[in-house]
Scaffold this motif. Structure first.
Motif, short mmCIF file in Angstrom:
data_model
loop_
_atom_site.label_atom_id
_atom_site.label_comp_id
_atom_site.label_asym_id
_atom_site.label_seq_id
_atom_site.Cartn_x
_atom_site.Cartn_y
_atom_site.Cartn_z
N ILE A 109 0.86 -1.18 0.00
CA ILE A 109 0.00 0.00 0.00
C ILE A 109 0.89 1.23 0.00
CG2 ILE A 109 -1.62 1.34 1.41
CD1 ILE A 109 -2.86 -1.31 2.32
N HIS A 110 0.55 2.20 -0.87
CA HIS A 110 1.36 3.42 -1.01
C HIS A 110 0.54 4.63 -0.62
CE1 HIS A 110 4.74 1.68 -3.63
NE2 HIS A 110 3.97 0.67 -3.29
N GLY A 111 1.09 5.47 0.28
CA GLY A 111 0.42 6.68 0.72
C GLY A 111 -0.03 6.55 2.16
N ALA A 112 -0.55 7.65 2.70
CA ALA A 112 -1.02 7.65 4.08
C ALA A 112 -2.41 8.30 4.15
CB ALA A 112 -0.03 8.38 4.98
N HIS A 113 -2.49 9.60 3.95
CA HIS A 113 -3.82 10.23 3.95
C HIS A 113 -4.67 9.70 2.78
CE1 HIS A 113 -6.94 13.14 4.69
NE2 HIS A 113 -6.98 13.36 3.40
N VAL A 114 -4.07 9.63 1.61
CA VAL A 114 -4.67 8.94 0.47
C VAL A 114 -3.82 7.71 0.22
CG1 VAL A 114 -5.35 9.05 -1.96
CG2 VAL A 114 -5.46 11.12 -0.53
N ALA A 115 -4.38 6.52 0.41
CA ALA A 115 -3.62 5.28 0.30
C ALA A 115 -4.18 4.41 -0.81
CB ALA A 115 -3.68 4.52 1.63
N VAL A 116 -3.29 3.87 -1.64
CA VAL A 116 -3.68 3.00 -2.75
C VAL A 116 -3.04 1.63 -2.54
CG1 VAL A 116 -3.64 2.63 -5.23
CG2 VAL A 116 -3.79 4.97 -4.32
N ASP A 117 -3.88 0.58 -2.54
CA ASP A 117 -3.34 -0.78 -2.46
C ASP A 117 -2.95 -1.21 -3.87
OD1 ASP A 117 -2.87 -3.54 -2.24
OD2 ASP A 117 -4.19 -3.67 -0.48
N TYR A 118 -1.64 -1.18 -4.13
CA TYR A 118 -1.15 -1.51 -5.47
C TYR A 118 -1.45 -2.95 -5.85
CZ TYR A 118 1.58 2.83 -6.12
OH TYR A 118 1.99 4.13 -6.30
N ASP A 119 -1.66 -3.82 -4.87
CA ASP A 119 -1.93 -5.22 -5.18
C ASP A 119 -3.38 -5.46 -5.55
OD1 ASP A 119 0.73 -6.18 -4.82
OD2 ASP A 119 0.47 -5.71 -2.69
N ILE A 120 -4.23 -4.43 -5.38
CA ILE A 120 -5.65 -4.51 -5.76
C ILE A 120 -5.93 -3.69 -7.02
CG2 ILE A 120 -7.99 -3.92 -5.02
CD1 ILE A 120 -7.14 -4.52 -2.15
#
Ligand code: SF4
Ligand code: F3S
Length: 103
Positions: A33-44
């Motif tokens: 997962i990349h980011g904190a306030h806005v987080a994107v799960d790259y594996d999804i």
């Protein structure tokens, strides 16, 4: 979808392009997962692109992720500090890959 409690449930494994990364990470198959306030799960993320195209303040950039099983690119929340918590990206993503911590 993305675990909204990722910051408790996952290990913070470092930073990439100035953004927090939460493991497990084992490229090219597992990117975390990349980011904190806005987080994107790259594996999804399947690179649908609706988040990037519709974010009113242009938070996202594409990053290349060759050989990832879901998609060959992902949306990085590059300008997460500009997010206005509109929740459009959270609602529009077809695979629920994004979490925005509006609290
Ligand atoms: Fe952009 Fe709104 Fe998503 Fe924030 S919540 S990243 S402003 S679409
Ligand atoms: Fe990925 Fe969902 Fe955006 S699939 S590109 S996070 S709309």
């Amino acid at each position: 979808g993305i675990d909204p409690n990722f910051d408790d449930n996952r290990e913070h494994v470092g930073e990439e392009n100035g953004l927090d990364v939460w493991g497990p990470v084992d490229p090219p198959e597992k990117l975390g997962i990349h980011g904190a306030h806005v987080a994107v799960d790259y594996d999804i993320c399947i690179a649908d692109g609706a988040c990037l195209e519709n974010c009113p303040v242009d938070v996202f950039d594409w990053v290349d992720t060759p050989d990832h099983p879901e998609s060959e690119k992902k949306v990085e929340p590059t300008r997460e500090d500009q997010c206005i918590d509109c929740m459009l990206c959270v609602d529009i993503c077809p695979v629920d890959a994004i979490d925005v911590d509006a609290s």
